[in-house]
Scaffold this motif. Structure first.
Motif, PDB file in Angstrom:
ATOM      1  N   VAL A 154      35.925  37.014  51.711  1.00  0.00           N
ATOM      2  CA  VAL A 154      35.700  38.317  53.557  1.00  0.00           C
ATOM      3  C   VAL A 154      36.441  39.169  53.289  1.00  0.00           C
ATOM      4  CG1 VAL A 154      36.714  38.960  55.519  1.00  0.00           C
ATOM      5  CG2 VAL A 154      35.537  36.952  55.416  1.00  0.00           C
ATOM      6  N   THR A 155      37.163  39.041  52.237  1.00  0.00           N
ATOM      7  CA  THR A 155      38.255  40.568  51.389  1.00  0.00           C
ATOM      8  C   THR A 155      37.460  41.005  50.291  1.00  0.00           C
ATOM      9  OG1 THR A 155      40.338  39.195  50.896  1.00  0.00           O
ATOM     10  CG2 THR A 155      40.847  39.652  53.357  1.00  0.00           C
ATOM     11  N   PHE A 156      36.872  40.718  49.293  1.00  0.00           N
ATOM     12  CA  PHE A 156      36.886  40.867  47.965  1.00  0.00           C
ATOM     13  C   PHE A 156      36.252  42.655  48.389  1.00  0.00           C
ATOM     14  CE2 PHE A 156      34.877  40.733  44.643  1.00  0.00           C
ATOM     15  CZ  PHE A 156      35.429  40.215  43.097  1.00  0.00           C
ATOM     16  N   PRO A 157      36.528  42.833  47.418  1.00  0.00           N
ATOM     17  CA  PRO A 157      36.453  44.448  47.111  1.00  0.00           C
ATOM     18  C   PRO A 157      34.879  44.507  46.517  1.00  0.00           C
ATOM     19  CG  PRO A 157      37.397  44.334  44.773  1.00  0.00           C
ATOM     20  CD  PRO A 157      37.999  42.777  46.149  1.00  0.00           C
ATOM     21  N   TYR A 158      33.689  44.312  47.411  1.00  0.00           N
ATOM     22  CA  TYR A 158      32.120  44.033  46.920  1.00  0.00           C
ATOM     23  C   TYR A 158      32.009  45.596  45.871  1.00  0.00           C
ATOM     24  CZ  TYR A 158      32.609  39.842  48.770  1.00  0.00           C
ATOM     25  OH  TYR A 158      32.830  38.027  48.910  1.00  0.00           O
ATOM     26  N   GLY A 159      32.193  46.763  46.525  1.00  0.00           N
ATOM     27  CA  GLY A 159      31.714  47.585  45.719  1.00  0.00           C
ATOM     28  C   GLY A 159      30.692  48.828  46.642  1.00  0.00           C
ATOM     29  N   HIS A 160      30.772  49.979  46.321  1.00  0.00           N
ATOM     30  CA  HIS A 160      28.895  50.459  47.141  1.00  0.00           C
ATOM     31  C   HIS A 160      29.287  50.223  48.203  1.00  0.00           C
ATOM     32  CE1 HIS A 160      27.443  51.360  42.763  1.00  0.00           C
ATOM     33  NE2 HIS A 160      27.992  48.922  42.784  1.00  0.00           N
ATOM     34  N   GLY A 161      29.844  49.926  49.050  1.00  0.00           N
ATOM     35  CA  GLY A 161      29.962  50.367  50.141  1.00  0.00           C
ATOM     36  C   GLY A 161      29.187  48.588  51.054  1.00  0.00           C
ATOM     37  N   ARG A 162      29.122  47.359  50.595  1.00  0.00           N
ATOM     38  CA  ARG A 162      28.394  46.364  50.711  1.00  0.00           C
ATOM     39  C   ARG A 162      29.403  45.762  51.248  1.00  0.00           C
ATOM     40  NH1 ARG A 162      27.570  45.969  45.210  1.00  0.00           N
ATOM     41  NH2 ARG A 162      25.385  46.556  44.181  1.00  0.00           N
ATOM     42  N   ARG A 219      42.228  30.325  52.823  1.00  0.00           N
ATOM     43  CA  ARG A 219      42.567  31.210  52.028  1.00  0.00           C
ATOM     44  C   ARG A 219      40.851  31.207  50.257  1.00  0.00           C
ATOM     45  NH1 ARG A 219      43.560  35.452  49.449  1.00  0.00           N
ATOM     46  NH2 ARG A 219      43.871  35.556  47.480  1.00  0.00           N
ATOM     47  N   LEU A 220      40.160  30.729  50.203  1.00  0.00           N
ATOM     48  CA  LEU A 220      39.274  31.015  49.938  1.00  0.00           C
ATOM     49  C   LEU A 220      38.355  31.757  51.330  1.00  0.00           C
ATOM     50  CD1 LEU A 220      38.271  27.634  48.769  1.00  0.00           C
ATOM     51  CD2 LEU A 220      38.829  29.294  47.136  1.00  0.00           C
ATOM     52  N   VAL A 221      37.987  31.311  52.642  1.00  0.00           N
ATOM     53  CA  VAL A 221      37.640  32.577  53.337  1.00  0.00           C
ATOM     54  C   VAL A 221      37.957  33.307  53.186  1.00  0.00           C
ATOM     55  CG1 VAL A 221      36.968  32.459  55.722  1.00  0.00           C
ATOM     56  CG2 VAL A 221      36.978  30.657  55.271  1.00  0.00           C
ATOM     57  N   GLU A 222      39.281  34.001  52.859  1.00  0.00           N
ATOM     58  CA  GLU A 222      40.251  34.935  53.210  1.00  0.00           C
ATOM     59  C   GLU A 222      39.485  35.791  51.512  1.00  0.00           C
ATOM     60  OE1 GLU A 222      44.415  36.923  53.515  1.00  0.00           O
ATOM     61  OE2 GLU A 222      44.080  34.751  51.861  1.00  0.00           O
ATOM     62  N   ILE A 223      39.492  35.001  50.759  1.00  0.00           N
ATOM     63  CA  ILE A 223      38.931  35.244  49.620  1.00  0.00           C
ATOM     64  C   ILE A 223      37.881  36.219  49.833  1.00  0.00           C
ATOM     65  CG2 ILE A 223      38.331  35.800  47.008  1.00  0.00           C
ATOM     66  CD1 ILE A 223      40.688  33.245  46.992  1.00  0.00           C
TER      67      ILE A 223
END
Length: 208
Positions: free
Chosen positions: A114-122, A108-112
């Motif tokens: 990988v999928t977190f919306p980092y913004g600015h196209g990062r 679950r932490l890996v998924e968080i």
């Protein structure tokens, strides 16, 4: 260019010393990692008692890793690498007690991450999963691990975490290959062993 690294863990990352309470800053594995690479800044986010995804209200702070990780990803962004070393507290029977449960939490932490919306196209940061050193029987009068944790279950974590890393295409390191728990409590690390973890992780990250 300085690389920003988030080290997300529990008391092993915080630096619990089973003899004195807490290791000096210079002896914590996160400090060793940073000192061995002048182009790396390590953000040490260790909390004693932290779990992968289980609530544990036996303390003044939120110990659920899945709850706090998104906050840290946002507050410390942009990050180049996230290192996760958790699972020792999941093995407390009143929380989970089984390596399989800890592995589900790690995934679950890996998924968080990988999928977190980092913004600015990062893109997501690089990710390294670290399985903690195995528990061992402490040299105490009763020879019992705190919290009723199982040595056998701790030995299962590495294989499960390695499989998760393979599924998600991230890095994996088994800390038990370079460090062993102190006989004082069978869970935490003395200064020599926590330093060994930092040096080994430095070697891994230095190859990227």
């Amino acid at each position: 260019m300085v690389r920003e690294v988030l080290a997300f863990g529990d008391s092993l990352t915080w630096g619990v010393d089973p003899g004195t309470g807490r290791h000096p800053f210079a002896d914590r594995w996160t400090s060793i990692l940073e000192s061995m690479d002048g182009d790396m800044r390590v953000i040490a986010e260790g909390l004693p008692g932290r779990t992968t995804c289980f609530d544990d209200h036996d303390g003044p702070a939120d110990r659920n890793g899945a709850s706090i990780l998104p906050v840290l990803l946002a507050s410390h962004s942009p990050l180049d690498t996230v290192i996760i070393m958790l699972g020792t507290n999941d093995l407390k029977p009143h929380l989970c007690g089984k390596a399989e449960g800890a592995a589900k939490g790690i995934e679950r932490l890996v998924e968080i991450v990988v999928t977190f919306p980092y913004g600015h196209g990062r893109p997501p940061p690089n990710l390294l999963l670290v399985s903690p050193p195995h528990f061992r029987k402490p040299a105490t009068p009763d020879g019992v691990l705190s919290g009723g944790r199982s040595i056998a279950e701790s030995r299962k974590l590495a294989g499960l975490y390695a499989a998760i890393a393979a599924r998600w295409g991230c890095g994996f390191f088994e800390a038990a290959t370079v460090a062993e728990a102190s006989l004082k409590d069978g869970i935490h690390l003395d200064a020599q062993n926590t330093r060994a973890v930092g040096a080994a992780i430095s070697s891994l990250l230095g190859t990227h």
